[in-house]
Design a protein around this motif. Structure first.
Motif, PDB file in Angstrom:
ATOM      1  N   GLY A  26      -4.256   3.439   5.525  1.00 41.29           N
ATOM      2  CA  GLY A  26      -3.844   4.825   5.660  1.00 41.29           C
ATOM      3  C   GLY A  26      -2.353   5.010   5.806  1.00 41.29           C
ATOM      4  N   ALA A  27      -1.582   3.937   5.576  1.00 40.65           N
ATOM      5  CA  ALA A  27      -0.131   4.019   5.772  1.00 40.65           C
ATOM      6  C   ALA A  27       0.589   3.214   4.698  1.00 40.65           C
ATOM      7  CB  ALA A  27       0.239   3.488   7.163  1.00 40.65           C
ATOM      8  N   ASN A  28       1.882   3.497   4.530  1.00 34.33           N
ATOM      9  CA  ASN A  28       2.700   2.720   3.614  1.00 34.33           C
ATOM     10  C   ASN A  28       2.966   1.338   4.214  1.00 34.33           C
ATOM     11  OD1 ASN A  28       3.315   4.650   1.433  1.00 34.33           O
ATOM     12  ND2 ASN A  28       4.264   5.831   3.071  1.00 34.33           N
ATOM     13  N   LEU A  52      17.078  -6.102  -3.073  1.00 43.45           N
ATOM     14  CA  LEU A  52      16.748  -7.470  -3.459  1.00 43.45           C
ATOM     15  C   LEU A  52      16.652  -8.407  -2.262  1.00 43.45           C
ATOM     16  CD1 LEU A  52      16.400  -9.627  -5.732  1.00 43.45           C
ATOM     17  CD2 LEU A  52      18.894  -9.888  -5.669  1.00 43.45           C
ATOM     18  N   LEU A  53      17.602  -8.322  -1.339  1.00 46.38           N
ATOM     19  CA  LEU A  53      17.616  -9.248  -0.205  1.00 46.38           C
ATOM     20  C   LEU A  53      16.441  -9.041   0.743  1.00 46.38           C
ATOM     21  CD1 LEU A  53      21.436  -9.432   0.682  1.00 46.38           C
ATOM     22  CD2 LEU A  53      20.034 -11.133  -0.513  1.00 46.38           C
ATOM     23  N   GLN A  54      15.749  -7.922   0.607  1.00 45.73           N
ATOM     24  CA  GLN A  54      14.600  -7.650   1.477  1.00 45.73           C
ATOM     25  C   GLN A  54      13.268  -7.816   0.738  1.00 45.73           C
ATOM     26  OE1 GLN A  54      15.113  -3.863   3.473  1.00 45.73           O
ATOM     27  NE2 GLN A  54      17.231  -4.329   4.013  1.00 45.73           N
ATOM     28  N   ARG A  55      13.308  -8.498  -0.426  1.00 43.55           N
ATOM     29  CA  ARG A  55      12.099  -8.605  -1.239  1.00 43.55           C
ATOM     30  C   ARG A  55      10.987  -9.396  -0.556  1.00 43.55           C
ATOM     31  NH1 ARG A  55      15.975 -11.940  -2.778  1.00 43.55           N
ATOM     32  NH2 ARG A  55      15.605 -14.098  -3.501  1.00 43.55           N
ATOM     33  N   PHE A  56      11.341 -10.279   0.384  1.00 47.17           N
ATOM     34  CA  PHE A  56      10.328 -11.044   1.102  1.00 47.17           C
ATOM     35  C   PHE A  56      10.163 -10.556   2.546  1.00 47.17           C
ATOM     36  CE2 PHE A  56      11.799 -14.393  -1.997  1.00 47.17           C
ATOM     37  CZ  PHE A  56      10.689 -14.265  -2.822  1.00 47.17           C
ATOM     38  N   GLY A  57      10.646  -9.340   2.796  1.00 50.97           N
ATOM     39  CA  GLY A  57      10.525  -8.761   4.127  1.00 50.97           C
ATOM     40  C   GLY A  57       9.218  -8.007   4.309  1.00 50.97           C
ATOM     41  N   GLY A  58       9.179  -7.215   5.357  1.00 53.74           N
ATOM     42  CA  GLY A  58       7.991  -6.433   5.650  1.00 53.74           C
ATOM     43  C   GLY A  58       8.361  -5.066   6.180  1.00 53.74           C
ATOM     44  N   LYS A  59       7.554  -4.066   5.825  1.00 51.05           N
ATOM     45  CA  LYS A  59       7.760  -2.702   6.314  1.00 51.05           C
ATOM     46  C   LYS A  59       6.390  -2.089   6.598  1.00 51.05           C
ATOM     47  CE  LYS A  59      10.768   0.026   4.293  1.00 51.05           C
ATOM     48  NZ  LYS A  59      11.422   0.846   3.237  1.00 51.05           N
ATOM     49  N   ARG A  88      -3.693   6.778  -3.291  1.00 53.92           N
ATOM     50  CA  ARG A  88      -3.292   5.446  -2.822  1.00 53.92           C
ATOM     51  C   ARG A  88      -3.242   4.467  -3.992  1.00 53.92           C
ATOM     52  NH1 ARG A  88      -6.664   1.058  -1.388  1.00 53.92           N
ATOM     53  NH2 ARG A  88      -8.523   2.387  -1.370  1.00 53.92           N
ATOM     54  N   ILE A  89      -2.240   3.584  -3.973  1.00 50.31           N
ATOM     55  CA  ILE A  89      -2.192   2.422  -4.851  1.00 50.31           C
ATOM     56  C   ILE A  89      -1.946   1.205  -3.970  1.00 50.31           C
ATOM     57  CG2 ILE A  89      -0.928   1.231  -6.683  1.00 50.31           C
ATOM     58  CD1 ILE A  89      -0.369   3.917  -7.960  1.00 50.31           C
ATOM     59  N   SER A  90      -2.785   0.185  -4.127  1.00 49.53           N
ATOM     60  CA  SER A  90      -2.719  -0.995  -3.254  1.00 49.53           C
ATOM     61  C   SER A  90      -2.699  -2.268  -4.075  1.00 49.53           C
ATOM     62  CB  SER A  90      -3.932  -1.031  -2.307  1.00 49.53           C
ATOM     63  OG  SER A  90      -4.102   0.187  -1.621  1.00 49.53           O
ATOM     64  N   ARG A  91      -1.977  -3.252  -3.581  1.00 51.16           N
ATOM     65  CA  ARG A  91      -2.011  -4.607  -4.156  1.00 51.16           C
ATOM     66  C   ARG A  91      -2.520  -5.579  -3.112  1.00 51.16           C
ATOM     67  NH1 ARG A  91       2.605  -6.796  -8.000  1.00 51.16           N
ATOM     68  NH2 ARG A  91       1.233  -5.621  -9.410  1.00 51.16           N
ATOM     69  N   TRP A  92      -3.535  -6.354  -3.499  1.00 48.26           N
ATOM     70  CA  TRP A  92      -4.144  -7.350  -2.623  1.00 48.26           C
ATOM     71  C   TRP A  92      -3.839  -8.739  -3.158  1.00 48.26           C
ATOM     72  CZ3 TRP A  92      -6.731  -5.400   1.632  1.00 48.26           C
ATOM     73  CH2 TRP A  92      -7.077  -4.048   1.580  1.00 48.26           C
ATOM     74  N   ASN A 149       0.855  -1.176   0.000  1.00 48.78           N
ATOM     75  CA  ASN A 149       0.000   0.000   0.000  1.00 48.78           C
ATOM     76  C   ASN A 149       0.893   1.228   0.000  1.00 48.78           C
ATOM     77  OD1 ASN A 149      -2.763   1.080   0.255  1.00 48.78           O
ATOM     78  ND2 ASN A 149      -2.082   1.878   2.238  1.00 48.78           N
ATOM     79  N   SER A 150       0.760   2.052  -1.052  1.00 47.42           N
ATOM     80  CA  SER A 150       1.529   3.288  -1.134  1.00 47.42           C
ATOM     81  C   SER A 150       0.574   4.461  -0.992  1.00 47.42           C
ATOM     82  CB  SER A 150       2.269   3.371  -2.473  1.00 47.42           C
ATOM     83  OG  SER A 150       2.973   4.608  -2.572  1.00 47.42           O
ATOM     84  N   VAL A 151       0.818   5.300  -0.012  1.00 48.42           N
ATOM     85  CA  VAL A 151      -0.070   6.413   0.297  1.00 48.42           C
ATOM     86  C   VAL A 151       0.652   7.737   0.068  1.00 48.42           C
ATOM     87  CG1 VAL A 151      -1.451   7.522   2.083  1.00 48.42           C
ATOM     88  CG2 VAL A 151      -1.319   5.039   1.990  1.00 48.42           C
ATOM     89  N   GLY A 152       0.062   8.600  -0.732  1.00 45.45           N
ATOM     90  CA  GLY A 152       0.660   9.903  -0.983  1.00 45.45           C
ATOM     91  C   GLY A 152       0.757  10.740   0.276  1.00 45.45           C
TER      92      GLY A 152
END
Length: 312
Positions: A168-170, A155-162, A305-309, A138-141
């Motif tokens: 309402g948040a990134n 690349l090494l964090q491609r399967f991580g989480g942030k 907002r742009i989101s991927r589900w 989820n990317s929020v302006g």
């Protein structure tokens, strides 16, 4: 007899007389009642009851119909412990396993069924297209300029989480790529209109390159599907898109799926300056108009907002 003795006899006579009680209520009248903690009344599954005044008016009968808090159940959409949250301690393999009828919100998920000590929290959409969708990113302006740097994911964090799961948040929950077989992208414009960009299926993902296996468009915009899903994936330190250049390196080190290069971007503009004050999500203005979304006069417009589900 002395005066003192007479007073004692009078007091004894009074104490031996039957006491008279006044009625406390009008027989047959009813009042609301609740025996649980006051903060739980009328919350979740908890309900107040009705008590009826006895025929002699001296007391009320039992509180009938009340529902007090019980232990939370994981196979119902109800808030049995009446704390204002549904199934907050339950762990599900994915949002598709959350009981139908549950509200959209944050749940605990352990897709690997490995009994994680601290199962990660995810945001579930329980309403759209049958529900059961898990928020992958989820990317929020933001006027604060903090969104664009968020998407510089190596690349090494491609399967991580942030980030914390919220609309309402990134948010980035890359580990969900290892489980998803069905995807849905959506965008919200600056006026609050939300549209589905596309709905796709896949048989899995290549873990080294993050290319989808056998991608298939189910519905939606074919151009956005081709640019943001069916082609490659790039980060600033990995060039896996189909362009002759590294799209992530070219567009502010934003990590995402690219082709050559994008119709939407989670953090970069394609108009100069690319950082656009760090706002974040942008959509090609022509595509925005095609989808009935608000677009400014530039080639690539800001969106809220742009989101991927993902679902499996």
């Amino acid at each position: 007899m002395s005066c003192a003795a007479a007073a004692l006899l009078a007091a004894a006579a009074c104490s031996s007389s039957p006491r008279k009680f006044e009625p406390i209520c009008v027989p047959g009248t009813q009042e609301l009642c609740y025996s649980g903690p006051p903060s739980t009344a009328a919350v979740g599954a908890c309900k107040t009851g009705i008590k009826t005044c006895d025929d002699d008016g001296m007391d009320y009968g039992p509180c009938e119909g009340q529902v007090q808090p019980t232990d939370e159940l994981c196979d119902t959409p109800a808030d049995e412990n009446c704390d204002g949250k549904v199934n907050e301690a339950c762990v599900y393999p994915g949002c598709a396993s959350v009981p139908a009828g549950s509200p959209s919100g944050v749940y605990l998920s352990d897709p690997g069924a490995a009994g994680a000590i601290q199962p990660p929290a995810v945001y579930c959409d329980m309403e759209t297209d049958g529900g059961g969708w898990t928020l992958l990113y989820n990317s929020v302006g933001s006027e604060t300029g903090t969104t664009m740097p968020f998407w510089d994911i190596p690349l090494l964090q491609r399967f991580g989480g942030k980030g914390e799961p919220s609309l309402g948040a990134n948010v980035y929950a890359g580990w969900l790529y290892l489980h998803g077989t069905e995807y849905r992208d959506e965008a919200e414009d600056l006026e609050g209109k939300v549209v589905q960009l596309f709905h796709a299926r896949t048989t899995g993902i290549e873990p080294e390159t993050l290319r989808f296996k056998s991608p298939e468009l189910v519905s939606g915009d074919s151009e956005i599907y081709a640019a943001q899903f069916a082609a490659g994936w790039s980060s600033s330190d990995f060039d896996g898109d189909t362009s002759t250049s590294n799209c992530s390196e070219q567009y502010s080190h934003v990590t995402q799926h690219y082709s050559a290069c994008w119709v939407y971007n989670l953090g970069s503009d394609a108009d100069t300056p690319l950082d656009d004050s760090g706002w974040g999500p942008h959509l090609q203005s022509a595509a925005a108009r095609r989808l009935g979304l608000y677009a400014d006069e530039s080639g690539y417009t800001r969106v809220r907002r742009i989101s991927r589900w993902v679902r499996w």
